[in-house]
Design an enzyme around this catalytic site. Structure first.
Site, mmCIF file in Angstrom:
data_model
loop_
_atom_site.group_PDB
_atom_site.id
_atom_site.type_symbol
_atom_site.label_atom_id
_atom_site.label_comp_id
_atom_site.label_asym_id
_atom_site.label_seq_id
_atom_site.Cartn_x
_atom_site.Cartn_y
_atom_site.Cartn_z
ATOM 1 N N HIS A 177 0.822 -1.206 0.000
ATOM 2 C CA HIS A 177 0.000 0.000 0.000
ATOM 3 C C HIS A 177 0.856 1.255 0.000
ATOM 4 C CE1 HIS A 177 0.968 -0.717 4.242
ATOM 5 N NE2 HIS A 177 0.752 0.562 4.458
ATOM 6 N N ASP A 179 0.322 4.915 2.020
ATOM 7 C CA ASP A 179 -0.486 5.331 3.161
ATOM 8 C C ASP A 179 -1.581 6.320 2.762
ATOM 9 O OD1 ASP A 179 0.949 3.774 4.983
ATOM 10 O OD2 ASP A 179 2.435 5.358 5.299
ATOM 11 N N HIS A 333 4.787 -0.036 0.251
ATOM 12 C CA HIS A 333 5.476 -0.746 1.324
ATOM 13 C C HIS A 333 4.532 -1.744 1.990
ATOM 14 C CE1 HIS A 333 3.644 2.734 3.411
ATOM 15 N NE2 HIS A 333 3.572 1.934 4.475
ATOM 16 N N ARG A 348 5.431 6.671 13.603
ATOM 17 C CA ARG A 348 5.427 7.210 12.247
ATOM 18 C C ARG A 348 4.836 8.618 12.229
ATOM 19 N NH1 ARG A 348 1.699 4.097 8.345
ATOM 20 N NH2 ARG A 348 0.182 5.690 8.901
#
Length: 376
Positions: A177, A179, A333, A348
């Site tokens: 995907h 994000d 990723h 993150r």
């Protein structure tokens, strides 16, 4: 990126973005230098925190990539590194001997260009607490607050990457995907620091939980010219509805009205000027204007290209306090969930970027680089 009325907050020598006015647990503050994994629990609060609160819906905001302000040679950053290690031909670079908190603005701008070109850049042994991570990320753009993911109660821009013995369905998240691609302005440069690694190997050795990135530039170049030309005429629907429904179904929270957006199937990176594939299995639901069976067949073929294009991927084995900085516009990723029931934790931060667009004059990476060599 919705406007917030309050002023920015100073935390010792750092300036953080303004907190939303209606955050729950208003009394809690993460101490400087502390891991929220420990400090939030010590305060008797849920972590990651899903206490409901409402945010204004995001609106389109001006954005200019910091990489556009950089010297293409990137000499200030690269000359300061002890070593520059390109991990694969297509994607991934490690810079050694640098501390991100010590970079000048000039070096940060050059870092944005390196990340745009190489897809993902890695730094080991980073002495950066969560407040410094927020301030660093905010330099590159307005920080994204996730519509439903768990947060740190007083630092909502941080998305804890967290799985432990309760993650019985963790493998369902192991999907390639980009994000939150359903947002009006999805994140660009994205920063993940991993501080707790699973003791999943024989005898309790640290092993597992690697992350893999794939280059959208290289994947797009691997397609035939006729297919590329066709894809450049298409747009796709990206949806946050399924994610929102899952949050409500499982007792989570939803902070904004869920949205669907239409983005080009092929987009242009504003710094490199290179074309990249921009559909992903998590959030892309259909190609606009095509019969469903035709559009689904195209998407399935593209998803297989992403998953099976091993020559366009880099796999990173984390060590304590590693930081990965990737360009969410030009990479995919996925985390490898091979460590259940052990704990893996990181933090993150994701600055938002421009609304995806395709410049008809832009080129593939190889075409652009070949043109530069021809002019040299």
């Amino acid at each position: 990126m919705g406007s917030l009325s309050q002023t920015t907050e100073e935390t010792n020598d750092l300036i953080l973005p303004p907190r939303p006015p209606n955050l729950p647990h208003a009394e809690y503050r993460t101490p400087r230098g502390a891991s929220p994994l420990e400090s939030v629990r010590a305060a008797g609060l849920q972590y990651p925190n899903y206490t409901p609160f409402k945010l204004p819906n995001l609106t389109t905001r001006p954005f200019s990539d910091k990489g556009l302000q950089s010297d293409p040679s990137k000499s200030n950053l690269l000359s300061a590194a002890k070593e520059v290690v390109h991990l694969t031909p297509e994607i991934g670079t490690e810079l050694t001997g640098l501390q991100l908190t010590a970079l000048s603005d000039v070096q940060k701008n050059e870092l944005a260009r390196v990340v745009a070109e190489r897809g993902v850049v890695f730094f080991r042994d980073q002495h950066m607490d969560v407040h410094e991570q927020i301030a660093f990320g905010a330099y590159f753009g307005d920080l994204h607050i996730h519509q439903m993911a768990g947060i740190i109660p007083d630092l909502p821009w941080v998305h804890p990457i967290y799985k432990d013995e309760t993650a019985v369905n963790g493998r369902s998240h192991q999907i390639w995907h980009s994000d939150v691609s359903y947002e009006l302005q999805p994140p660009g440069l994205t920063l993940l620091k991993m501080d707790t690694l699973p003791n999943a190997g024989p005898g309790g050795t640290e092993a597992g939980g690697d992350t893999i990135w794939a280059s959208g530039y290289a994947l797009y170049e691997s397609l035939s010219p006729k297919l590329r030309a066709f894809l450049e005429t298409l747009e796709a629907k990206h949806s946050g509805l399924e994610q929102a429904e899952k949050a409500l179904r499982t007792g989570g929270c939803l902070r904004r009205d869920p949205i669907e957006t239409i983005h080009p199937v092929v987009r242009t990176h504003p710094v490199t000027g290179w074309k990249t594939l921009y559909v992903n299995e998590n959030f892309t639901k259909e190609i606009v204007g095509l019969e469903k069976r035709v559009g689904d067949a195209i998407l399935d073929a593209l998803y297989r290209t992403v998953a099976e294009g091993y020559e366009f991927q880099v796999r990173w084995k984390w060590t304590h306090n590693d930081v990965a900085i990737w360009d969410n516009r030009a990479t995919y990723h996925t985390g490898i969930f091979d460590y259940f029931p052990h704990l893996r934790h990181g933090l993150r931060v994701a600055p938002q970027a421009e609304t995806p667009y395709l410049d008809p004059k832009s080129k593939t990476r190889k075409e652009a680089l070949a043109g530069e060599e021809g002019r040299a």
